[in-house]
Design a protein around this motif. Structure first.
Motif, PDB file in Angstrom:
ATOM      1  N   PRO A   1       6.094  -2.329  -6.455  1.00 52.78           N
ATOM      2  CA  PRO A   1       7.218  -2.943  -6.497  1.00 52.78           C
ATOM      3  C   PRO A   1       7.154  -4.153  -5.363  1.00 52.78           C
ATOM      4  O   PRO A   1       7.545  -5.111  -5.892  1.00 52.78           O
ATOM      5  CB  PRO A   1       8.404  -2.189  -6.303  1.00 52.78           C
ATOM      6  CG  PRO A   1       7.907  -0.754  -6.882  1.00 52.78           C
ATOM      7  CD  PRO A   1       6.398  -0.797  -6.544  1.00 52.78           C
ATOM      8  N   TYR A   2       6.912  -3.867  -4.131  1.00 50.92           N
ATOM      9  CA  TYR A   2       6.789  -5.158  -3.415  1.00 50.92           C
ATOM     10  C   TYR A   2       6.003  -6.155  -3.691  1.00 50.92           C
ATOM     11  O   TYR A   2       6.269  -7.363  -3.521  1.00 50.92           O
ATOM     12  CB  TYR A   2       6.327  -4.390  -2.092  1.00 50.92           C
ATOM     13  CG  TYR A   2       7.468  -3.517  -1.276  1.00 50.92           C
ATOM     14  CD1 TYR A   2       8.579  -4.242  -0.734  1.00 50.92           C
ATOM     15  CD2 TYR A   2       7.502  -2.084  -1.187  1.00 50.92           C
ATOM     16  CE1 TYR A   2       9.579  -3.424  -0.014  1.00 50.92           C
ATOM     17  CE2 TYR A   2       8.491  -1.452  -0.799  1.00 50.92           C
ATOM     18  CZ  TYR A   2       9.560  -2.047  -0.107  1.00 50.92           C
ATOM     19  OH  TYR A   2      10.339  -1.277   0.422  1.00 50.92           O
TER      20      TYR A   2
ATOM     21  N   SER B   1       0.880  -1.279   0.066  1.00 49.18           N
ATOM     22  CA  SER B   1      -0.087   0.023   0.108  1.00 49.18           C
ATOM     23  C   SER B   1       1.050   1.108   0.256  1.00 49.18           C
ATOM     24  O   SER B   1       2.210   1.330   0.456  1.00 49.18           O
ATOM     25  CB  SER B   1      -0.861  -0.031   1.240  1.00 49.18           C
ATOM     26  OG  SER B   1      -1.841   1.107   1.188  1.00 49.18           O
ATOM     27  N   ILE B   2       0.498   2.180  -0.627  1.00 56.93           N
ATOM     28  CA  ILE B   2       1.201   3.534  -0.749  1.00 56.93           C
ATOM     29  C   ILE B   2       0.666   4.526   0.319  1.00 56.93           C
ATOM     30  O   ILE B   2       1.526   5.159   1.217  1.00 56.93           O
ATOM     31  CB  ILE B   2       1.173   4.047  -2.247  1.00 56.93           C
ATOM     32  CG1 ILE B   2       1.463   3.124  -3.134  1.00 56.93           C
ATOM     33  CG2 ILE B   2       1.869   5.240  -2.403  1.00 56.93           C
ATOM     34  CD1 ILE B   2       1.151   3.727  -4.686  1.00 56.93           C
ATOM     35  N   HIS B   3      -0.630   4.708   0.272  1.00 59.88           N
ATOM     36  CA  HIS B   3      -1.257   5.818   1.267  1.00 59.88           C
ATOM     37  C   HIS B   3      -2.008   5.326   2.326  1.00 59.88           C
ATOM     38  O   HIS B   3      -2.666   5.975   3.202  1.00 59.88           O
ATOM     39  CB  HIS B   3      -1.725   6.934   0.511  1.00 59.88           C
ATOM     40  CG  HIS B   3      -0.944   7.631  -0.450  1.00 59.88           C
ATOM     41  ND1 HIS B   3       0.137   8.337  -0.124  1.00 59.88           N
ATOM     42  CD2 HIS B   3      -0.855   7.612  -1.608  1.00 59.88           C
ATOM     43  CE1 HIS B   3       0.685   9.015  -1.010  1.00 59.88           C
ATOM     44  NE2 HIS B   3       0.272   8.259  -2.131  1.00 59.88           N
ATOM     45  N   GLY B   4      -2.113   3.807   2.290  1.00 58.40           N
ATOM     46  CA  GLY B   4      -2.950   3.307   3.275  1.00 58.40           C
ATOM     47  C   GLY B   4      -4.373   2.770   3.079  1.00 58.40           C
ATOM     48  O   GLY B   4      -5.155   2.110   3.697  1.00 58.40           O
TER      49      GLY B   4
ATOM     50  N   ALA C   1      -3.376  -7.784  -2.761  1.00 59.27           N
ATOM     51  CA  ALA C   1      -3.877  -6.407  -2.797  1.00 59.27           C
ATOM     52  C   ALA C   1      -2.864  -5.386  -3.066  1.00 59.27           C
ATOM     53  O   ALA C   1      -1.779  -5.443  -2.184  1.00 59.27           O
ATOM     54  CB  ALA C   1      -4.648  -6.196  -1.737  1.00 59.27           C
ATOM     55  N   ALA C   2      -2.943  -4.592  -4.092  1.00 61.93           N
ATOM     56  CA  ALA C   2      -1.773  -3.634  -4.251  1.00 61.93           C
ATOM     57  C   ALA C   2      -2.225  -2.654  -5.185  1.00 61.93           C
ATOM     58  O   ALA C   2      -3.379  -2.789  -6.011  1.00 61.93           O
ATOM     59  CB  ALA C   2      -0.540  -4.655  -5.080  1.00 61.93           C
TER      60      ALA C   2
ATOM     61  N   GLU D   1      -7.253  -4.858  -6.742  1.00 65.24           N
ATOM     62  CA  GLU D   1      -6.142  -3.829  -7.253  1.00 65.24           C
ATOM     63  C   GLU D   1      -6.714  -2.443  -6.883  1.00 65.24           C
ATOM     64  O   GLU D   1      -7.841  -2.168  -6.484  1.00 65.24           O
ATOM     65  CB  GLU D   1      -6.095  -3.850  -8.791  1.00 65.24           C
ATOM     66  CG  GLU D   1      -7.251  -3.315  -9.561  1.00 65.24           C
ATOM     67  CD  GLU D   1      -7.158  -2.956 -11.093  1.00 65.24           C
ATOM     68  OE1 GLU D   1      -6.059  -3.104 -11.612  1.00 65.24           O
ATOM     69  OE2 GLU D   1      -8.255  -2.800 -11.548  1.00 65.24           O
ATOM     70  N   ASN D   2      -5.750  -1.321  -6.718  1.00 64.11           N
ATOM     71  CA  ASN D   2      -6.192  -0.042  -6.682  1.00 64.11           C
ATOM     72  C   ASN D   2      -5.770   0.851  -7.619  1.00 64.11           C
ATOM     73  O   ASN D   2      -4.199   0.529  -8.123  1.00 64.11           O
ATOM     74  CB  ASN D   2      -5.470   0.468  -5.227  1.00 64.11           C
ATOM     75  CG  ASN D   2      -6.450   1.810  -4.675  1.00 64.11           C
ATOM     76  OD1 ASN D   2      -6.943   2.415  -5.555  1.00 64.11           O
ATOM     77  ND2 ASN D   2      -6.258   1.773  -3.464  1.00 64.11           N
ATOM     78  N   GLY D   3      -6.507   1.598  -8.213  1.00 62.12           N
ATOM     79  CA  GLY D   3      -5.970   2.856  -9.050  1.00 62.12           C
ATOM     80  C   GLY D   3      -6.649   3.842  -9.147  1.00 62.12           C
ATOM     81  O   GLY D   3      -7.976   3.821  -9.572  1.00 62.12           O
TER      82      GLY D   3
END
Length: 388
Positions: free
Chosen positions: A312-313, A252-255, A302-303, A335-337
């Motif tokens: 990347p992780y 996750s980038i921002h949670g 989930a990414a 997924e999230n975008g």
């Protein structure tokens, strides 16, 4: 030296290493690692493997104490990896009449690691050959690609001991107060896991032997309930699920993706799943995440999308699973975008390269944050994931 009792004739001379931070340059070992080495005292004396260069001095002191002025006749080399073979040349120089006994492939690899000329001092053995020490006899069993091509194990038929090379090893020093299963699983999946077929072949050979003790090159000597350890290795090497449960692995980038992953775990719990592991691939131990993917029967990944691809992780995690032969599982994808979702496509492509992995529908696609319709989609995905 550790007081490790095997028998009067078979002695432990290994060393605990509690200063190492990364085993093989990548695996965290908070409780260290043991480098196991053994001596068989008989009419002829055999040293069973050496240790890592980090422990050379202590190992040599342990060995000399057990030898008590005697000289070894043989050094048996079951594995050429440096954490077990670093002191081959030093021991050969110290005892010039000692013969080196190893698989033919291992003998051919000696010049790759050492400058010494071993000509006339090696005995390359093959499947079924033996080495008589007096009352003890070693029977050599080839174990190629468990997990290097030169590996062999040695069965001592009098005391019914299997010197199992890296097989049945685990992370952790011998005095670590921890479960064998967890650190043995993490060790096996990440180091040996790719070679399940070869481990299965070795287990079939081992089944023909009357084994009462297993002496691995890492971790404790195993003397009781050996069926338990053999069963675990059979499960792991056949790529079967050890436990019915779900690993929810996220990056996750921002949670927001993290929140979705944790909500998915709650949905699965409410549907009766008792064993659920939620892991943050950026913060938790990646090797443990890989271990848990193999441990459980199901997985959710989930990414977020990242640079028109995959964060990347998560990409690293899935590529590690592929490298270790991840297979025979059901997987859900979230997924999230925020504007051009790409993570789901990338995750499905990577999962599609793995054997017998079912990607369950529907894929859940989040636009930035979880909404009521996202929860509905996750409920549907959970039902699909758990449907057998």
């Amino acid at each position: 030296m550790k007081d490790v009792t095997i028998s009067q004739a078979v002695r432990y001379v290994g060393v605990d290493d509690k200063t190492i931070d990364l085993f093989e340059g990548q695996y965290v070992v908070p409780n260290g690692i043991s480098y196991n080495s053994y001596v068989i005292l008989d009419d002829k004396i055999a040293v069973m493997d050496t240790v890592d260069k980090r422990a050379s001095q202590e190992w040599m002191e342990n060995l000399e104490a057990v030898l008590d002025g005697k000289k070894p006749d043989y050094l048996v080399i079951t594995h050429m990896e440096p954490d077990h073979a670093a002191n081959i040349q030093a021991l050969a120089e110290k005892y010039p009449e000692m013969e080196l006994v190893a698989s033919v492939k291992a003998v051919s690899m000696l010049p790759q690691f050492f400058t010494m000329d071993f000509a006339g001092r090696t005995r390359g053995v093959k499947e079924g050959e033996t080495l008589c020490l007096g009352a003890h006899t070693l029977h050599f069993v080839m174990a190629p690609m468990v997990h290097w091509p030169e590996v062999m194990v040695a069965y001592e038929s009098t005391e019914k001991i299997l010197f199992s090379a890296d097989g049945f090893g685990k992370f952790g020093a011998l005095d670590a107060e921890e479960s064998w299963t967890c650190e043995a699983r993490r060790y096996y999946i990440n180091i040996v896991g790719k070679y399940g077929a070869q481990v299965q072949a070795l287990l079939k050979k081992a089944a023909t032997l009357d084994i009462q003790t297993i002496c691995p090159l890492h971790g404790p000597i195993l003397k009781e309930n050996l069926g338990f350890y053999l069963e675990k290795y059979n499960i792991w090497s056949s790529y079967a699920a050890e436990d019915r449960g779900v690993l929810v692995a996220f990056a996750s980038i921002h949670g927001n993706t993290a929140a979705a992953a944790r909500q998915m775990a709650e949905i699965l719990k409410n549907k009766g799943v008792e064993k659920i592991e939620v892991m943050d691939l950026a913060r938790d131990d990646m090797a443990e995440a890989v271990e848990n993917a193999f441990r459980y029967s199901h997985m959710v990944v989930a990414a977020p999308s990242y640079d028109a691809g995959l964060f990347p992780y998560m990409e690293m995690f899935l590529r590690k699973l592929k490298a270790k032969n991840y297979q025979n599982r059901r997987v859900g994808v979230i997924e999230n975008g925020s504007w051009a979702p790409s993570a789901g496509r990338c995750m499905k492509e990577l999962l599609g390269e793995m054997k017998n992995v079912t990607v369950c529908e529907p894929m859940v696609s989040i636009r930035s944050t979880v909404k009521p319709e996202t929860v509905t989609a996750m409920e549907t995905l959970a039902d699909s994931l758990l449907a057998e």
